[in-house]
Structures are given as C-alpha cells and as structure tokens.
Design an enzyme around this catalytic site. Structure first.
Site, PDB file in Angstrom:
ATOM      1  N   GLU A   1       2.007   6.438  -7.090  1.00 41.23           N
ATOM      2  CA  GLU A   1       1.015   7.221  -7.718  1.00 41.23           C
ATOM      3  C   GLU A   1       1.214   8.652  -7.462  1.00 41.23           C
ATOM      4  O   GLU A   1       1.291   9.721  -8.148  1.00 41.23           O
ATOM      5  CB  GLU A   1      -0.278   6.713  -7.151  1.00 41.23           C
ATOM      6  CG  GLU A   1      -0.779   5.322  -7.398  1.00 41.23           C
ATOM      7  CD  GLU A   1      -2.093   5.027  -6.453  1.00 41.23           C
ATOM      8  OE1 GLU A   1      -2.709   5.884  -6.117  1.00 41.23           O
ATOM      9  OE2 GLU A   1      -2.263   3.679  -6.551  1.00 41.23           O
TER      10      GLU A   1
ATOM     11  N   TYR B   1       0.843  -1.099  -0.071  1.00 42.17           N
ATOM     12  CA  TYR B   1      -0.045  -0.068  -0.098  1.00 42.17           C
ATOM     13  C   TYR B   1       0.993   1.369   0.017  1.00 42.17           C
ATOM     14  O   TYR B   1       0.779   2.251  -0.907  1.00 42.17           O
ATOM     15  CB  TYR B   1      -1.019   0.045   1.156  1.00 42.17           C
ATOM     16  CG  TYR B   1      -2.438  -0.388   1.009  1.00 42.17           C
ATOM     17  CD1 TYR B   1      -3.390   0.238   1.595  1.00 42.17           C
ATOM     18  CD2 TYR B   1      -2.476  -1.639   0.057  1.00 42.17           C
ATOM     19  CE1 TYR B   1      -4.474  -0.418   1.196  1.00 42.17           C
ATOM     20  CE2 TYR B   1      -4.004  -1.682  -0.087  1.00 42.17           C
ATOM     21  CZ  TYR B   1      -4.908  -1.436   0.609  1.00 42.17           C
ATOM     22  OH  TYR B   1      -6.345  -1.493   0.214  1.00 42.17           O
TER      23      TYR B   1
END
Lengths: 242, 340
Positions: free
Chosen positions: A171, A164
C-alpha cells in the site's frame, strides 16, 4: 472539554444480553454474509491466477478484476454497521478504520490514478488482501457454524504475521508511486480564493496518510498479536491500566 | 460519636448553666469507639497492598486515601480510586467509613487513575491557546502567509469583527473558568491536557488560517449576513453566560449537593424549561453564528464536531439528572428542545 464520566455501564449490560442471546436472524444473516464474502474473494483470487497464467504478466491484471474488487471491498462497509448495532463484538472504531483504509486505497488511489494500476506494489497488496480476506471470512463462517477446523484458526492467527507487513509495504509503495501524478494533475484539490474559504491539497494529504501508518500500523499489529496469544496459545492477558 | 450522644452532651451543658432542676441524667454511654480495620487490595491483581487498623469510623474516604498515600507516596489521593467492588464505581471522597455497607473490616479495591492534573489548568490551557493562536494569524506574523503579507491587515471589516468575536469568546471562557465555574471533581487524567489542547489549538489554527488569509472571500450576502450572524453570536454568548451564572448559584461553595436547575427571572434561562444543558445549546448557537459570519468551511467543521461532542456530554448529564431525581421534569431534552 469537560470529559464526563462514562455512563455506559447500564447500556453495556443490555448490549451484552443482546449479544449473548444473538437472534437467530442475526446469526443467519452473518453466516450468509460471511459465506458470500468468502466466495467473492475466492472468485477474485481465481480470476487473478487465471489472468496471470494465461497472459504471463501482471500488466492489465488490475483492470480485469477492478469491478469485482470494488464491489466486494465496498460491501465491507456493512461490517461497521454490524459492530454498531452489536451483532458483532468488535469496536466500531477499529473496524471503521480498517474498512476505511481499504476503501480509500481502492477508490481514491488505484481507481482514480490510472497510471499506477500496473505497478508491482498493487499486485502485492492485492494478493495479500485476497489471502487475508479469504482466511478471515471463512474463519467467521466456520465460527458461526460452530465447526472451526484448526487449520483455519491457525491460518487466521499466524499468517497475518507476514501478511500485514507485506500488505502495508504494498500500500505504501503504491501511494508513493502515485504522488508525482497527483501533483501534476492537481486532482481532488481546491485552492484559494473560493467562497467556502477552505483549501485542500491531495498531495500533502497523501503524505500525511503515509505518515499515519507509523502510529496506526503497530497498534493494529500488536492487537492481532495479543489476540493470537489469547486465542491460539490460551494465554490470559491482564490489560495494563492506561 | 453518633449525633445522639453529641446532643445529649450539649443539652447537659446548657442545662448546667441555668437554675438547677431535677433532670434525667444523660445516658452514660461507655466511650467505646468501634475502630475499623481497613484493607486495601489491588483491583486487578488482588494483591493486598495495605492493612490499616484502628481507623476512626468517622473518617472519610479522603482520610483513608491520605493514609494510603503515606505508605505509597507515588499515589497521591487524587490518583487513587477506591471501590467496594473491583468492577464497581469509585467511592466519593466525602463518604464516611461507617456509612458504607462494610463490616468492621472494610476491604477496598484500589486502582491507579494515572497521573492527574487540576481541571483548572486544563481549562485555562485549552482557552489561552486558541486566543493567542488566532491573534498570531490575525496579525499575520511571519512564516504563515507569503512574506509580502507579513504584518499586513485585512481589508475586509468582517475579518476584524471575527477576530473580536473569537477573542471575546475565549476571554469570556477564561474569566468564567477563573471566577464562575465550580467543578465537582478536582482533577482529570494528565493525558486529557494533551488531547484537549490539541483539539482546541489545532482547530483554532485551522480556522484562523483561512479567516485571516489574504485571499479570504467575505460572506456572499454581505453586510446583512454578517450583521444577522453577529446578533445570533452575541445573543448566545449572553445566554451561555447566564446559564453559567445560574449553575454556579445552584451550588453553595464546598457543598456537593446536586440540585435541579430551573428557569430564573433572567429570560435567557427560560430555556431550562425545555433543555437540560442549555449552556451547550447556547454554545452551539454561538458557533453557528460565527460560521455564518465568516462563511468558512473549517469553522463549520469545528461547529459540527463540537455539536457531536456536546450532544454526547449533554445526554450523559441528562441521564444523570434523571437517575438522581425522581421528579425530574419530563419535558426537557438534553440539548435541543424536543429533538435531541
């Protein structure tokens, strides 16, 4: 806004009954869907590995897998429908947010802003996504078939702990790198005056998106951590009254 | 004391003042009130929080909440939810102890509803915000638009009209909150004020920014569009007001009896024949009018979001009406006649 009392109790019971006696058709469809998605992401993983082994560089890797990625990531929208009609017992909003953030990254960042397609951060989140999705879909598949190998359960509830944050880093870095190009081209933006009396600045919108990771990511992360404690360690968690 | 004993007592007293006549003696009821024992248990942890003995059978849930508040001062009555079943519905404040399906030892499950705030406070903050915020943009206070436009005035008369309509709408709402609305529950969770105010204030700012912008483009069809929209807006404002008055007249002050609203002599209330919650219908109409009047996309967004929310509330209210009244008119829809 007068917040009225929630009167979903009757509907919830009906929904629960529906889920408990999940129709054979729903199970069959979900099994097919999850197998197909596992296969799709495996194909992506192998294409990425093959490209890197053959070319020795990550430049041009995105372009080679772009079509497959767009296809399989967009199909994931169907998962929101699954939650909405009740054959999957997850909140529509949580699934919606996750799928939308993926669709946003694929279509509105990497697909639209060609100049950042060869960045390392893109490879970072692609690898993370591929790994996470293969684990997740095979987990669902085996669950539906009632034969869940422990290592898949272990992977699903442990790998996210590093995946994660790595994915979020990839991103965010990608969006950050894209900002100057967005500003220069003024893409997806609308200025005054116009007959709809509205304006939209994609550049500032992206900054807001990046900032929104701050409240949203910890929530998703802690949700997964709670799930992990419940599923893997068998802890009973008493939810605090809000 | 049950009503029979009371009546007998009253009868006895009346008859004493008139001419003495042989009358049957009122039954001598032994004045033994069966006191209740009340136990309050935490709904989640099942831990026993309080044991009250010698509770009057005629005490209400509110009395019990007050007693609980005495021993646990951090939980004022508005924040307490007492239930017969840990997963059941909260008991109403007016419920009387002896009418509940409990033995003489009643167990109530308690959950903390969190910090509460009066509904009036929330409603007023929701309405004053947009009123003032819009005016800030209308008067083009500094730091909003480019400095050369500070304190300037728009050259389009529709912008002035829009300001009047928007302000009128919120002033009307404020007055209704102060003088007309009667809400059954006195409080709501504290976080609602932040949620609700953000919603109203942010949308108001977003709309006001574009309508009062120096580069605002007036509606495409000009005067015709604005005049038609204004008529719709005013019609729906009057309609909404009529509905609020009608709903207020349904409830007597202090009474918690629910009644079905019906069309009255006022033509604006005739819509009750087709709709359960016409106040929302008229509200939607007002905002649609305002959207057409200003031809501004953010206003359209606000209208759509408001419509979705109001539909959810209307459907909930409609469901409650149907549950509560067996003879509820079947022709009615929650918010849009025949459609929704």
């Amino acid at each position: 806004m007068a917040s009225t009392e929630e009167d979903g109790s009757v509907e919830e019971k009906e929904n629960n009954n529906k889920k408990r006696t999940k129709s054979a058709f729903a199970v069959a469809w979900l099994t097919f869907y999850n197998i197909a998605m596992t296969a799709g992401w495996l194909v992506l993983a192998m294409a990425m590995m093959r490209f890197y082994i053959q070319k020795g560089t990550h430049k041009g890797l995105y372009k080679s897998i772009a079509r497959t990625l767009k296809f399989f990531q967009t199909i994931a929208l169907v998962e929101v429908v699954h939650c909405a009609i009740g054959i999957v017992r997850t909140s529509v909003i949580v699934t919606g947010v996750q799928v939308c953030s993926r669709i946003f990254m694929v279509w509105f960042i990497t697909n639209s802003i060609k100049q950042i397609q060869n960045e390392e951060s893109v490879i970072l989140f692609l690898v993370v996504w591929t790994f996470t999705e293969i684990t997740r879909y095979s987990f669902y598949t085996f669950n539906l078939l009632n034969h869940l190998p422990y290592f898949i359960k272990w992977a699903r509830y442990n790998m996210f702990i590093i995946m994660y944050p790595l994915g979020v880093a990839g991103e965010l870095l990608t969006i950050y790198t894209a900002l100057p190009y967005v500003r220069k081209t003024g893409m997806l933006s609308m200025r005054l005056p116009n007959k709809y009396n509205v304006s939209f600045d994609y550049y500032y919108f992206l900054i807001i998106v990046m900032l929104s990771y701050i409240p949203l990511f910890p929530q998703l992360y802690f949700h997964m951590l709670r799930q992990r404690r419940k599923m893997l360690l068998g802890e009973i968690i008493v939810e605090k009254d809000e | 004391m049950d009503t029979l004993a009371l009546e007998a007592k009253a009868n006895g007293q009346e008859k004493k003042s008139s001419a003495p006549r042989p009358r049957p003696k009122p039954p001598k009821k032994a004045k033994r009130i069966v006191y209740f024992e009340v136990e309050i248990v935490d709904a989640k942890t099942k831990e026993k929080l309080l044991l009250l003995d010698k509770v009057e059978p005629t005490s209400t849930i509110l009395d019990i909440k007050a007693l609980f508040h005495k021993s646990n001062p951090q939980w004022y009555p508005a924040r307490q939810s007492l239930r017969l079943d840990p997963k059941g519905k909260g008991l109403k404040d007016e419920d009387i102890l002896q009418t509940l399906p409990v033995g003489t030892t009643a167990s109530f499950y308690f959950s903390d509803l969190g910090a509460q705030i009066a509904w009036g406070t929330v409603f007023l903050s929701e309405c004053y915000g947009p009123l003032l915020i819009y005016l800030m943009f209308y008067f083009r206070l500094p730091f909003i638009y480019a400095p050369k436009y500070d304190f300037s005035s728009s050259k389009h008369w529709v912008v002035h009209l829009a300001c009047m309509c928007h302000s009128f709408h919120y002033v009307k709402r404020i007055l209704e909150t102060l003088f007309i609305h009667r809400i059954s529950h006195g409080t709501m969770p504290l976080r609602n004020i932040f949620k609700n105010c953000s919603y109203y204030w942010c949308f108001a700012a977003w709309m006001a920014y574009y309508i009062n912008h120096p580069l605002y483009t007036p509606p495409y069809y000009g005067q015709q569009q604005v005049k038609t929209a204004l008529i719709i807006f005013l019609f729906c404002q009057v309609g909404n007001f009529s509905i609020n008055i009608t709903l207020r007249n349904l409830k007597c002050p202090g009474s918690k009896v629910k009644k079905i609203p019906h069309p009255t002599k006022n033509p604006f209330t005739w819509i009750f024949a087709l709709v359960s919650c016409p106040n929302y219908t008229y509200e939607l109409g007002s905002w649609m009018g305002f959207t057409v009047m200003t031809q501004c996309l953010p206003v359209a967004f606000f209208t759509i979001v408001g419509f979705v929310l109001m539909t959810v509330w209307a459907r909930g209210k409609h469901r409650n009406y149907r549950k509560e009244f067996r003879d509820y008119p079947t022709l009615r829809s929650p918010i849009l006649p025949f459609i929704l």
